[in-house]
Design a protein around this motif. Sequence first.
Motif, PDB file in Angstrom:
ATOM      1  N   LYS A   1      43.718  48.850  42.137  1.00 51.74           N
ATOM      2  CA  LYS A   1      44.113  48.016  42.002  1.00 51.74           C
ATOM      3  C   LYS A   1      43.310  46.742  41.381  1.00 51.74           C
ATOM      4  O   LYS A   1      43.669  46.340  40.760  1.00 51.74           O
ATOM      5  CB  LYS A   1      44.932  46.998  42.721  1.00 51.74           C
ATOM      6  CG  LYS A   1      46.409  45.994  42.645  1.00 51.74           C
ATOM      7  CD  LYS A   1      46.532  46.059  44.082  1.00 51.74           C
ATOM      8  CE  LYS A   1      48.351  44.989  43.937  1.00 51.74           C
ATOM      9  NZ  LYS A   1      48.155  44.697  45.125  1.00 51.74           N
ATOM     10  N   TYR A   2      42.326  46.908  41.836  1.00 51.37           N
ATOM     11  CA  TYR A   2      41.155  46.251  41.251  1.00 51.37           C
ATOM     12  C   TYR A   2      39.890  46.594  40.834  1.00 51.37           C
ATOM     13  O   TYR A   2      38.764  46.877  42.255  1.00 51.37           O
ATOM     14  CB  TYR A   2      41.083  45.336  41.749  1.00 51.37           C
ATOM     15  CG  TYR A   2      41.994  44.049  43.013  1.00 51.37           C
ATOM     16  CD1 TYR A   2      42.881  42.746  42.617  1.00 51.37           C
ATOM     17  CD2 TYR A   2      42.800  44.270  43.972  1.00 51.37           C
ATOM     18  CE1 TYR A   2      43.955  42.350  42.398  1.00 51.37           C
ATOM     19  CE2 TYR A   2      43.725  43.789  44.784  1.00 51.37           C
ATOM     20  CZ  TYR A   2      44.361  42.340  43.665  1.00 51.37           C
ATOM     21  OH  TYR A   2      45.572  42.246  44.158  1.00 51.37           O
ATOM     22  N   PRO A   3      39.350  47.201  39.659  1.00 47.93           N
ATOM     23  CA  PRO A   3      38.520  47.996  39.565  1.00 47.93           C
ATOM     24  C   PRO A   3      37.386  47.022  39.659  1.00 47.93           C
ATOM     25  O   PRO A   3      37.264  46.444  39.265  1.00 47.93           O
ATOM     26  CB  PRO A   3      38.392  48.384  38.280  1.00 47.93           C
ATOM     27  CG  PRO A   3      40.034  48.269  37.917  1.00 47.93           C
ATOM     28  CD  PRO A   3      40.371  47.609  38.656  1.00 47.93           C
ATOM     29  N   THR A   4      36.136  47.894  40.950  1.00 51.87           N
ATOM     30  CA  THR A   4      34.918  47.602  40.539  1.00 51.87           C
ATOM     31  C   THR A   4      34.254  47.002  39.475  1.00 51.87           C
ATOM     32  O   THR A   4      33.315  45.631  39.561  1.00 51.87           O
ATOM     33  CB  THR A   4      34.658  48.238  41.684  1.00 51.87           C
ATOM     34  OG1 THR A   4      34.406  49.227  40.962  1.00 51.87           O
ATOM     35  CG2 THR A   4      34.571  48.277  43.370  1.00 51.87           C
ATOM     36  N   MET A   5      34.486  47.883  38.231  1.00 53.15           N
ATOM     37  CA  MET A   5      33.173  47.406  37.450  1.00 53.15           C
ATOM     38  C   MET A   5      34.421  46.100  36.255  1.00 53.15           C
ATOM     39  O   MET A   5      33.522  46.347  35.598  1.00 53.15           O
ATOM     40  CB  MET A   5      33.036  48.794  36.835  1.00 53.15           C
ATOM     41  CG  MET A   5      32.358  49.394  37.091  1.00 53.15           C
ATOM     42  SD  MET A   5      30.933  48.653  37.248  1.00 53.15           S
ATOM     43  CE  MET A   5      30.670  48.717  36.050  1.00 53.15           C
ATOM     44  N   ALA A   6      35.781  45.820  37.003  1.00 51.20           N
ATOM     45  CA  ALA A   6      36.090  44.331  36.058  1.00 51.20           C
ATOM     46  C   ALA A   6      35.048  43.357  36.156  1.00 51.20           C
ATOM     47  O   ALA A   6      34.793  42.713  37.896  1.00 51.20           O
ATOM     48  CB  ALA A   6      37.396  44.130  36.188  1.00 51.20           C
ATOM     49  N   PRO A   7      35.288  42.466  34.939  1.00 50.18           N
ATOM     50  CA  PRO A   7      34.529  41.576  35.405  1.00 50.18           C
ATOM     51  C   PRO A   7      35.342  40.429  37.048  1.00 50.18           C
ATOM     52  O   PRO A   7      36.481  40.676  37.164  1.00 50.18           O
ATOM     53  CB  PRO A   7      34.777  40.318  34.338  1.00 50.18           C
ATOM     54  CG  PRO A   7      34.908  41.526  33.187  1.00 50.18           C
ATOM     55  CD  PRO A   7      35.910  42.264  34.038  1.00 50.18           C
ATOM     56  N   LEU A   8      34.430  39.583  37.486  1.00 48.99           N
ATOM     57  CA  LEU A   8      34.739  38.414  38.557  1.00 48.99           C
ATOM     58  C   LEU A   8      35.790  38.318  38.337  1.00 48.99           C
ATOM     59  O   LEU A   8      37.028  37.827  39.106  1.00 48.99           O
ATOM     60  CB  LEU A   8      33.985  38.360  39.854  1.00 48.99           C
ATOM     61  CG  LEU A   8      33.156  39.397  40.348  1.00 48.99           C
ATOM     62  CD1 LEU A   8      31.999  38.229  40.684  1.00 48.99           C
ATOM     63  CD2 LEU A   8      33.208  39.846  41.160  1.00 48.99           C
ATOM     64  N   ARG A   9      35.682  37.630  37.015  1.00 48.07           N
ATOM     65  CA  ARG A   9      36.874  36.081  36.675  1.00 48.07           C
ATOM     66  C   ARG A   9      37.931  37.111  36.212  1.00 48.07           C
ATOM     67  O   ARG A   9      39.217  36.660  36.333  1.00 48.07           O
ATOM     68  CB  ARG A   9      36.319  36.299  35.685  1.00 48.07           C
ATOM     69  CG  ARG A   9      37.297  34.723  34.871  1.00 48.07           C
ATOM     70  CD  ARG A   9      38.243  33.336  35.514  1.00 48.07           C
ATOM     71  NE  ARG A   9      36.363  32.927  35.523  1.00 48.07           N
ATOM     72  CZ  ARG A   9      36.650  31.358  36.229  1.00 48.07           C
ATOM     73  NH1 ARG A   9      38.139  31.844  37.043  1.00 48.07           N
ATOM     74  NH2 ARG A   9      35.739  30.539  36.887  1.00 48.07           N
ATOM     75  N   GLU A  10      37.655  38.328  35.606  1.00 46.68           N
ATOM     76  CA  GLU A  10      39.399  39.280  35.331  1.00 46.68           C
ATOM     77  C   GLU A  10      39.625  39.433  36.903  1.00 46.68           C
ATOM     78  O   GLU A  10      41.231  39.418  37.113  1.00 46.68           O
ATOM     79  CB  GLU A  10      39.160  40.336  34.360  1.00 46.68           C
ATOM     80  CG  GLU A  10      39.969  41.479  34.525  1.00 46.68           C
ATOM     81  CD  GLU A  10      39.941  42.556  33.390  1.00 46.68           C
ATOM     82  OE1 GLU A  10      39.723  43.400  34.639  1.00 46.68           O
ATOM     83  OE2 GLU A  10      38.956  42.376  32.414  1.00 46.68           O
ATOM     84  N   THR A  11      39.001  39.726  38.038  1.00 48.42           N
ATOM     85  CA  THR A  11      39.223  40.220  39.095  1.00 48.42           C
ATOM     86  C   THR A  11      40.005  38.872  39.761  1.00 48.42           C
ATOM     87  O   THR A  11      41.811  39.440  40.279  1.00 48.42           O
ATOM     88  CB  THR A  11      38.609  40.965  39.939  1.00 48.42           C
ATOM     89  OG1 THR A  11      37.928  41.648  39.595  1.00 48.42           O
ATOM     90  CG2 THR A  11      38.770  40.951  41.283  1.00 48.42           C
ATOM     91  N   ILE A  12      39.570  37.276  39.751  1.00 51.23           N
ATOM     92  CA  ILE A  12      40.569  36.470  40.104  1.00 51.23           C
ATOM     93  C   ILE A  12      41.786  36.266  39.641  1.00 51.23           C
ATOM     94  O   ILE A  12      42.468  35.879  40.302  1.00 51.23           O
ATOM     95  CB  ILE A  12      39.219  35.689  40.520  1.00 51.23           C
ATOM     96  CG1 ILE A  12      38.083  35.569  41.793  1.00 51.23           C
ATOM     97  CG2 ILE A  12      40.107  34.314  40.247  1.00 51.23           C
ATOM     98  CD1 ILE A  12      38.897  36.285  42.439  1.00 51.23           C
TER      99      ILE A  12
END
Length: 377
Positions: A113-124
């Motif tokens: 659901k939330y890929p760890t390699m995605a930028p933190l801003r994108e996850t938020i």
Amino acid sequence: MASRYWVVSLPVQGSTSATSLWNRLQEQISRHSFDTPLYRFNIPNLRVGTLDSLLALSDDLLKSNSFVEGVSHKIRRQIEELERVSGVESSSLTVDGVPVDSYLTRFVWDDAKYPTMAPLRETIDTIQGQVAKIEDDLKVRVAEHNNVRSQLNAINRKQSGSLAVRDLSNLVKPEDIVMSENLITLLAVVPKYSQKDWLSSYETLTSYVVPRSSKKLYEDNEYALYTVTLFRRVADNFRTSSRERGFQIRDFEYNSEAQESRKQELERLIRDQENFRSSLLQWCYTSYGEVFSSWMHFCAVRIFAESILRYGLPPSFLACVLAPSTKGEKKVRSILEGLCDNTHSAYWKSEEDAGGMAGLGGEADTHPYVSFTINLA
């Protein structure tokens, strides 16, 4: 289950490992605050990005957390209200079938659901977008439920108000009414204390009143409802004379089709209310789990970002969850501070204790370690 938890991270310094720091924390909690549940908060290696991006992100963390937490509490309160109104026994809230406190204390990051390699801003932004969509859906569903409830309340007020204002259709039977070319039956609302006056005077309020035609149909705390039959041509005179004596003549026309239509409408609204309530409750159960999961992932991002800003790179910290009792808080804080081994720890003490600085992410109560509170209720 506890309703309030601390999520904290301690710096892993020098030759110390996260495992040895965890063992020391367990040992000291067990020795000095044994009634404080303690769990590791497992955070994967997220994509750090630049320190500038982390600083920019930290400015939004508190506001974003307030939003996600607020939606979580809003849905929980809606569940409590629906359960209370429905008489449903309160059930423990779950996330994917797991009680919320267990989900928190045994947290596992959902990489799909939330890929760890995605930028933190994108996850938020993803978390906020998902929660905002659920909040919008909640508003629509609650509005639909409230609309039906308002219609039912309006009908109930008409049926439960005083005789001066309430709907009279369910109090009058066909045999109570005489309607012909020459005769008409009127309905009089008489104050309870004036019933003797009504019975002794109604036949003389105008000419052509049918003698002994008045019959009491209903009585509430304030008024009594009487029929009276008279010639149509003197009905207006009778209304005027009744008003002068303090008797109210209610406009009423018996219509069996209209009565049946009102009955069917009431039954439909009752069914709709039950269907909307049941559907909304089931939706809230599911959506609460989704929002709570999103909130815990947000907390993981928050503690990860704030730990790097506090302790530096590369990421080296121990994250854990505690549920201290109110009386044990001070002791637990002392244990956590002692494990930081930070010569500048006095600088991070709470403003109350040492006049220190405000914490990252807007925390007013600061410490030499990252710490924030999760309120489940």
